[in-house]
Every structure is written in C-alpha cells, then in structure tokens.
Design a protein around this motif. Structure first.
Motif, PDB file in Angstrom:
ATOM      1  N   GLY A 129       9.711 -12.944   3.331  1.00  0.00           N
ATOM      2  CA  GLY A 129       8.381 -12.822   2.745  1.00  0.00           C
ATOM      3  C   GLY A 129       7.988 -11.397   2.406  1.00  0.00           C
ATOM      4  N   ARG A 130       6.733 -11.266   1.984  1.00  0.00           N
ATOM      5  CA  ARG A 130       6.174  -9.948   1.662  1.00  0.00           C
ATOM      6  C   ARG A 130       4.700  -9.964   2.027  1.00  0.00           C
ATOM      7  NH1 ARG A 130       6.380 -10.577  -4.915  1.00  0.00           N
ATOM      8  NH2 ARG A 130       5.269 -12.573  -5.018  1.00  0.00           N
ATOM      9  N   SER A 131       4.165  -8.787   2.282  1.00  0.00           N
ATOM     10  CA  SER A 131       2.761  -8.686   2.638  1.00  0.00           C
ATOM     11  C   SER A 131       2.016  -7.660   1.793  1.00  0.00           C
ATOM     12  CB  SER A 131       2.611  -8.326   4.120  1.00  0.00           C
ATOM     13  OG  SER A 131       3.160  -7.037   4.385  1.00  0.00           O
ATOM     14  N   VAL A 132       2.697  -7.072   0.809  1.00  0.00           N
ATOM     15  CA  VAL A 132       2.060  -6.030   0.004  1.00  0.00           C
ATOM     16  C   VAL A 132       2.379  -6.232  -1.477  1.00  0.00           C
ATOM     17  CG1 VAL A 132       1.851  -3.553  -0.445  1.00  0.00           C
ATOM     18  CG2 VAL A 132       2.261  -4.357   1.893  1.00  0.00           C
ATOM     19  N   HIS A 133       1.331  -6.158  -2.299  1.00  0.00           N
ATOM     20  CA  HIS A 133       1.492  -6.063  -3.750  1.00  0.00           C
ATOM     21  C   HIS A 133       0.961  -4.703  -4.180  1.00  0.00           C
ATOM     22  CE1 HIS A 133       2.573 -10.237  -4.882  1.00  0.00           C
ATOM     23  NE2 HIS A 133       1.927 -10.549  -3.779  1.00  0.00           N
ATOM     24  N   ARG A 134       1.843  -3.862  -4.704  1.00  0.00           N
ATOM     25  CA  ARG A 134       1.427  -2.561  -5.214  1.00  0.00           C
ATOM     26  C   ARG A 134       0.783  -2.733  -6.587  1.00  0.00           C
ATOM     27  NH1 ARG A 134       1.428   0.532  -0.734  1.00  0.00           N
ATOM     28  NH2 ARG A 134       3.347   0.144   0.466  1.00  0.00           N
ATOM     29  N   VAL A 135      -0.296  -2.009  -6.828  1.00  0.00           N
ATOM     30  CA  VAL A 135      -0.977  -2.065  -8.114  1.00  0.00           C
ATOM     31  C   VAL A 135      -0.567  -0.834  -8.919  1.00  0.00           C
ATOM     32  CG1 VAL A 135      -3.206  -2.148  -9.285  1.00  0.00           C
ATOM     33  CG2 VAL A 135      -2.916  -3.279  -7.070  1.00  0.00           C
ATOM     34  N   PRO A 136      -0.053  -1.006 -10.134  1.00  0.00           N
ATOM     35  CA  PRO A 136       0.416   0.140 -10.906  1.00  0.00           C
ATOM     36  C   PRO A 136      -0.726   1.086 -11.268  1.00  0.00           C
ATOM     37  CG  PRO A 136       0.419  -1.831 -12.255  1.00  0.00           C
ATOM     38  CD  PRO A 136       0.164  -2.281 -10.845  1.00  0.00           C
ATOM     39  N   ASP A 137      -0.399   2.368 -11.324  1.00  0.00           N
ATOM     40  CA  ASP A 137      -1.406   3.362 -11.692  1.00  0.00           C
ATOM     41  C   ASP A 137      -1.977   3.106 -13.084  1.00  0.00           C
ATOM     42  OD1 ASP A 137      -2.744   5.879 -10.872  1.00  0.00           O
ATOM     43  OD2 ASP A 137      -1.757   6.680 -12.655  1.00  0.00           O
ATOM     44  N   ALA A 138      -1.203   2.421 -13.929  1.00  0.00           N
ATOM     45  CA  ALA A 138      -1.692   2.082 -15.264  1.00  0.00           C
ATOM     46  C   ALA A 138      -2.908   1.183 -15.212  1.00  0.00           C
ATOM     47  CB  ALA A 138      -0.578   1.396 -16.068  1.00  0.00           C
TER      48      ALA A 138
END
Length: 248
Positions: A129-138
């Motif tokens: 699994g995963r627990s983090v979604h990074r949001v792009p600087d764009a």
C-alpha cells in the motif's frame, strides 16, 4: 485546452461555499445525477467548467463517491483534468491559524498503518500500500500565488487524512512529530486522492481552518469564518485551477 475540474466536499455547507465562489465567475449549469444517489452541481466558463460533489464524511465514503463521479465522466467522454478535495479542517498550531487557508503539497493517510511497541508504522513499511500522495508544484505554486495576490492568509503543507478527528494534546503532538510538514488535519483528502489516482487525474487539497488540532474546544471553533474563507479562496483560485497543467 479548457478542461473540467471536480471539486469534492464532505458536507453540503462546504459545497455551498465552493458553489458561492464559483458563481462569481462561472455560469450555473444545472445538476447531474451520479450513480449512488449523488448529485453534481455544474458550472461553465470559457476557460473550462467545474462540478461540485458532496461526497460524504471520511475517506471510504468520499473515495466511493469520487470514483463514481470520475467513472461517469470517463464514460461520457469528458474526463476531469483536476480533482480538488475542499472543505474546512483543523489547523496545526504554529502552522495554520484559524481562518487561514492550506494548500496541500502532500495528502497523507496519517493513521493508515499499525501500532507497535516501538511506535506507529506506516503502511509502506509494512510492505504494502501507500499512505502519501505528493502534489506537484505545478498545482501547489499557482494556487498559493493566487491566494497571496488576493491577500488571503495561507500556508502550504501536508494535509493529513484521519478517520478519527484528533481531540487530545497527546495525539496532536504525536501526529505533528510523525509528520513535521503537516499544516492541517481533515477526513477526506486521501480518499479523494486514491480515487483520482485510479483514474489518472491530478489531485489537490484545499482547506480552510476552522479549529486547532488538539483538545476539542467547540467554543473556540470558527466554522462560519472558515466557510467564508473557503468561498473567498475559490473566487481567486478558479482560474489557477483551470489554467494548471499538472502532470497526472
């Protein structure tokens, strides 16, 4: 090329604030039914369109609702270019004061993992699994710049998703210690992000701070102020949302 955005809230009061902001620059386009008894409020503008969805409280309910809306859009041949999780939230003291806005640079499932004698272990360290979604600087940078240009107090940071709202100083300190970049805590962002990722859509979280993360003190909550801050944010962020070209 113009694209549509999907803005997802937990409750109707938040959706009303978002719709109030959109109505200043976009034309109401009626309502559209979505499987599951859901309703999209539609708005149209020359630079794109926006749909507002009340998705329910908590990551599971809102993930199911967001997934239903995204599937409907895909089948209709009008997929969304961006999904925004929006609403009010608790702000971490020293990072996000009451009445301010938080633009996510990460969307984190803060309690997805396991407790151990040595402390909390996130789901990634358990091997699945995963627990983090990074949001792009764009996405993050134009949104923050728009808020700054309008003179709206704001910060950029991680927004934590929890299934149980923090109500003690000990838990607030534990969350802040595990996530030093956290600015706010809410209950829906990670669910929205998971649904968006499944459809290859970019995602951002926008929160207006109604209370401090920590001991529950209802007398100190400023829900009305936070809803008004959310409305004002949407009036200046709509163009930033539509003009963004994130890499999803």
């Amino acid at each position: 090329m113009p694209h549509r955005i999907l803005i997802v809230t937990a409750v109707t009061a938040e959706a009303d604030s978002v719709a109030g902001g959109l109505a200043t620059l976009a034309r109401p386009g009626g309502e559209l039914s979505v499987p599951g008894g859901l309703v999209l409020r539609r708005y149209a503008a020359e630079h794109g369109g926006a749909d507002v969805l009340v998705g329910g409280v908590g990551p599971a309910a809102v993930a199911a609702a967001t997934g239903a809306a995204l599937t409907r859009a895909a089948l209709a041949g009008e997929p969304y270019g961006l999904v925004v999780s929006a609403g009010i939230a608790g702000g971490f003291p020293g990072r996000a004061p009451l009445g301010s806005l938080v633009v996510s640079d990460a969307i984190v499932a803060a309690d997805l993992g396991a407790d151990t004698p040595e402390g909390f272990v996130p789901v990634e360290e358990l091997g699945f699994g995963r627990s983090v979604h990074r949001v792009p600087d764009a996405l993050t940078a134009p949104a923050a710049a728009a808020l700054a240009a309008a003179g709206l107090p704001h910060t950029t940071g991680a927004v934590l998703t929890v299934s149980t709202v923090t109500g003690t100083a000990d838990r607030a300190a534990a969350l802040a210690g595990r996530h030093p970049g956290a600015a706010a805590e809410a209950m829906e962002g990670f669910g929205v992000a998971e649904a968006a990722a499944a459809h290859g859509a970019a995602v951002l979280e926008l929160r207006a701070v109604s209370n401090a993360v920590g001991p529950r003190d209802r007398a100190a909550w400023r829900i009305g102020d936070a809803l008004e801050a959310l409305r004002r944010a949407v009036t200046v962020l709509d163009t930033a949302f539509w003009e963004a070209r994130p890499c999803s």
